[in-house]
Design a protein around this motif. Structure first.
Motif, mmCIF file in Angstrom:
data_model
loop_
_atom_site.group_PDB
_atom_site.id
_atom_site.type_symbol
_atom_site.label_atom_id
_atom_site.label_comp_id
_atom_site.label_asym_id
_atom_site.label_seq_id
_atom_site.Cartn_x
_atom_site.Cartn_y
_atom_site.Cartn_z
ATOM 1 N N THR A 76 0.814 -1.214 0.000
ATOM 2 C CA THR A 76 0.000 0.000 0.000
ATOM 3 C C THR A 76 0.847 1.263 0.000
ATOM 4 N N THR A 77 2.145 1.113 0.034
ATOM 5 C CA THR A 77 3.048 2.261 -0.002
ATOM 6 C C THR A 77 4.304 1.883 -0.786
ATOM 7 N N SER A 78 5.055 2.860 -1.214
ATOM 8 C CA SER A 78 6.292 2.616 -1.963
ATOM 9 C C SER A 78 7.481 2.508 -1.009
ATOM 10 N N GLY A 79 8.477 1.731 -1.410
ATOM 11 C CA GLY A 79 9.674 1.609 -0.598
ATOM 12 C C GLY A 79 10.413 0.312 -0.886
ATOM 13 N N ILE A 80 11.492 0.101 -0.153
ATOM 14 C CA ILE A 80 12.305 -1.113 -0.314
ATOM 15 C C ILE A 80 11.795 -2.186 0.641
ATOM 16 N N LEU A 81 11.642 -3.405 0.113
ATOM 17 C CA LEU A 81 11.253 -4.522 0.970
ATOM 18 C C LEU A 81 12.437 -4.883 1.862
ATOM 19 N N LEU A 88 7.549 -20.009 -0.464
ATOM 20 C CA LEU A 88 6.520 -20.750 -1.193
ATOM 21 C C LEU A 88 6.067 -21.971 -0.382
ATOM 22 N N GLY A 89 4.756 -22.168 -0.328
ATOM 23 C CA GLY A 89 4.211 -23.323 0.379
ATOM 24 C C GLY A 89 3.955 -23.097 1.846
ATOM 25 N N ASP A 90 4.382 -21.951 2.397
ATOM 26 C CA ASP A 90 4.150 -21.679 3.821
ATOM 27 C C ASP A 90 2.659 -21.534 4.107
ATOM 28 N N GLN A 91 2.239 -22.052 5.267
ATOM 29 C CA GLN A 91 0.879 -21.836 5.739
ATOM 30 C C GLN A 91 0.865 -20.538 6.557
ATOM 31 N N VAL A 92 -0.019 -19.635 6.208
ATOM 32 C CA VAL A 92 -0.101 -18.352 6.906
ATOM 33 C C VAL A 92 -1.522 -18.144 7.390
ATOM 34 N N ARG A 93 -1.657 -17.283 8.384
ATOM 35 C CA ARG A 93 -2.977 -16.974 8.925
ATOM 36 C C ARG A 93 -3.320 -15.509 8.624
ATOM 37 N N GLN A 94 -4.588 -15.229 8.612
ATOM 38 C CA GLN A 94 -5.042 -13.869 8.333
ATOM 39 C C GLN A 94 -4.477 -12.893 9.361
ATOM 40 N N GLY A 95 -3.914 -11.777 8.894
ATOM 41 C CA GLY A 95 -3.345 -10.754 9.762
ATOM 42 C C GLY A 95 -1.873 -10.961 10.067
ATOM 43 N N GLN A 96 -1.312 -12.084 9.663
ATOM 44 C CA GLN A 96 0.120 -12.344 9.915
ATOM 45 C C GLN A 96 0.973 -11.412 9.073
ATOM 46 N N VAL A 97 2.054 -10.843 9.676
ATOM 47 C CA VAL A 97 2.963 -9.959 8.945
ATOM 48 C C VAL A 97 3.835 -10.802 8.018
ATOM 49 N N LEU A 98 3.734 -10.523 6.716
ATOM 50 C CA LEU A 98 4.475 -11.294 5.717
ATOM 51 C C LEU A 98 5.748 -10.587 5.255
ATOM 52 N N ALA A 99 5.737 -9.269 5.305
ATOM 53 C CA ALA A 99 6.905 -8.509 4.855
ATOM 54 C C ALA A 99 6.882 -7.135 5.520
ATOM 55 N N VAL A 100 8.071 -6.540 5.629
ATOM 56 C CA VAL A 100 8.198 -5.208 6.217
ATOM 57 C C VAL A 100 8.987 -4.338 5.254
ATOM 58 N N MET A 101 8.458 -3.145 4.967
ATOM 59 C CA MET A 101 9.144 -2.210 4.077
ATOM 60 C C MET A 101 9.978 -1.237 4.913
ATOM 61 N N ASP A 102 11.015 -0.715 4.308
ATOM 62 C CA ASP A 102 11.886 0.254 4.973
ATOM 63 C C ASP A 102 11.079 1.512 5.289
ATOM 64 N N ASN A 103 10.930 1.806 6.576
ATOM 65 C CA ASN A 103 10.132 2.972 6.975
ATOM 66 C C ASN A 103 10.931 3.933 7.861
ATOM 67 N N ARG A 104 12.259 3.945 7.693
ATOM 68 C CA ARG A 104 13.085 4.821 8.528
ATOM 69 C C ARG A 104 12.753 6.290 8.299
ATOM 70 N N LYS A 159 1.501 7.704 11.231
ATOM 71 C CA LYS A 159 1.271 6.415 11.879
ATOM 72 C C LYS A 159 0.727 5.391 10.888
ATOM 73 N N LYS A 160 -0.193 5.878 10.015
ATOM 74 C CA LYS A 160 -0.767 4.979 9.008
ATOM 75 C C LYS A 160 0.319 4.517 8.042
ATOM 76 N N GLN A 161 1.197 5.410 7.638
ATOM 77 C CA GLN A 161 2.304 5.043 6.741
ATOM 78 C C GLN A 161 3.210 4.004 7.395
ATOM 79 N N MET A 162 3.486 4.197 8.663
ATOM 80 C CA MET A 162 4.342 3.247 9.379
ATOM 81 C C MET A 162 3.655 1.888 9.518
ATOM 82 N N SER A 163 2.332 1.936 9.725
ATOM 83 C CA SER A 163 1.584 0.684 9.816
ATOM 84 C C SER A 163 1.550 -0.036 8.471
#
Length: 353
Positions: A76-81, A88-104, A159-163
């Motif tokens: 939902t925002t631009s930046g570096i992953l 691939l193949g991982d079981q995930v649950r709804q709401g689980q954090v899958l990736a974090v973008m650079d938000n410094r 705060k929304k951008q950081m989220s």
């Protein structure tokens, strides 16, 4: 004298011969002029009797399995992953954090915004007290209050951008596609993964106009596949398209459970058995007995003296090679199934079955 006698006898014989010939010719002419006796020609046809039978709708269609749910994981925002936390193949649950973008940068902006907000809060409190002591103007207080509210909005936006920097799974399931790795720059709206929910699966089949009216929402359906020869999966119709596609077919969806012992995978070829039995007796005749289309149905009924009568009928459901007759016939009525092209009302026929 003798000669004259002989000549007379000869002439008399000739006259008799001519008279005989004329009489014979007249008899022949009279015979030829007699009207020919008309012989009735019986048209050979095949027939069968209209009969009552227990209603059984037999309908088996082929289709493909599709995931119960399929969701794209979108930034939902631009930046570096900065960090990718799935494979691939991982079981995930709804709401689980899958990736974090650079938000410094957002963190620095947040610190500045909070500092500015704290300053404006203090200034607003100070000038409010001064205004109450008539040492400050109302305009100054209103301006500070507006600046403070704007600062609050700015803090919430950061705060929304950081989220948004924390990319979460929109649904539970299995990672089927991994589109990006850590260290890649991603624009807002980029797809980084696909999640499929295989706790249940759905079967999508296309039904013709005649078939779709035999199916209802909530109807039970038996699903089989060549992958598991002896397994039968219980399904239920959850959706019937209200509108036909360009090929005049209607899409129908069936939801089935996906047991762990015999797991089904999207794309698998399956058979959907909609067949049903009921206790209702219906009157049926062979489809080939109809002389016109199903909508303008009529049949030749064989009556007394084996003479036929063209009879309109109201047709119903088609079941294999038979068709339901709603009105126009009764059980036992003999209907022509072959040879109708040579018939008209009142034609006498010879029967074979």
């Amino acid at each position: 004298m003798k000669r004259k006698y002989i000549i007379s006898i000869g002439l008399f014989a000739i006259i008799l011969l001519i008279a005989y010939k004329l009489t014979a010719n007249k008899k022949t002419i009279n015979e030829n002029n007699k009207p020919e006796k008309k012989v009735a020609v019986k048209i050979p046809v095949k027939y069968t009797a209209a009969k009552e039978q227990l209603l059984e709708v037999s309908l088996i269609k082929t289709g493909n399995l599709a995931p119960f749910k399929e969701s794209k994981v979108i930034t939902t925002t631009s930046g570096i992953l900065q960090n990718v936390r799935f494979e691939l193949g991982d079981q995930v649950r709804q709401g689980q954090v899958l990736a974090v973008m650079d938000n410094r940068a957002a963190q620095l902006d947040f610190q500045k915004a909070e500092s500015n907000l704290a300053k404006l809060r203090a200034d607003l409190q100070t000038y409010t007290e001064l205004y109450e002591g008539k040492a400050a103007t109302k305009e100054k207080v209103n301006q500070l209050r507006q600046d403070y509210n704007d600062a609050l909005v700015q803090v919430d936006q950061i705060k929304k951008q950081m989220s948004d920097a924390s990319i979460k799974a929109p649904t539970s399931g299995t990672i089927s596609v991994k589109s990006m790795e850590a260290g890649i720059f991603a624009n807002a709206g980029s797809e980084i993964a696909t999640i499929v929910n295989l706790s249940r699966t759905k079967v999508q089949v296309n039904l013709t106009e005649a078939e779709v009216y035999q199916v209802r929402t909530g109807q039970s359906v038996k699903i089989t596949t060549d992958v598991y020869m002896n397994a039968v999966f219980a399904g239920k119709v959850t959706f019937i398209s209200p509108q036909a596609d360009v090929t005049h077919n209607y899409m129908v969806e069936i939801i089935i459970a996906n047991p762990s012992k015999t797991p089904l995978r999207p794309g698998t070829f399956v058979y959907a058995d909609f067949s049903q039995k009921s206790r209702q007796n219906i009157l049926t005749i062979p489809r080939e007995a109809l002389t016109e289309s199903v909508k303008n149905a009529s049949v030749y009924v064989i009556g007394p003296g084996n003479k036929v009568a063209l009879t309109p009928v109201q047709s119903g459901r088609e079941m294999g090679g038979s068709i339901e007759v709603i009105s126009g016939l009764k059980a036992g009525d003999r209907v022509v199934t072959s040879g109708q092209i040579n018939l008209k009302n009142g034609t006498e026929v010879s029967l074979s079955n």
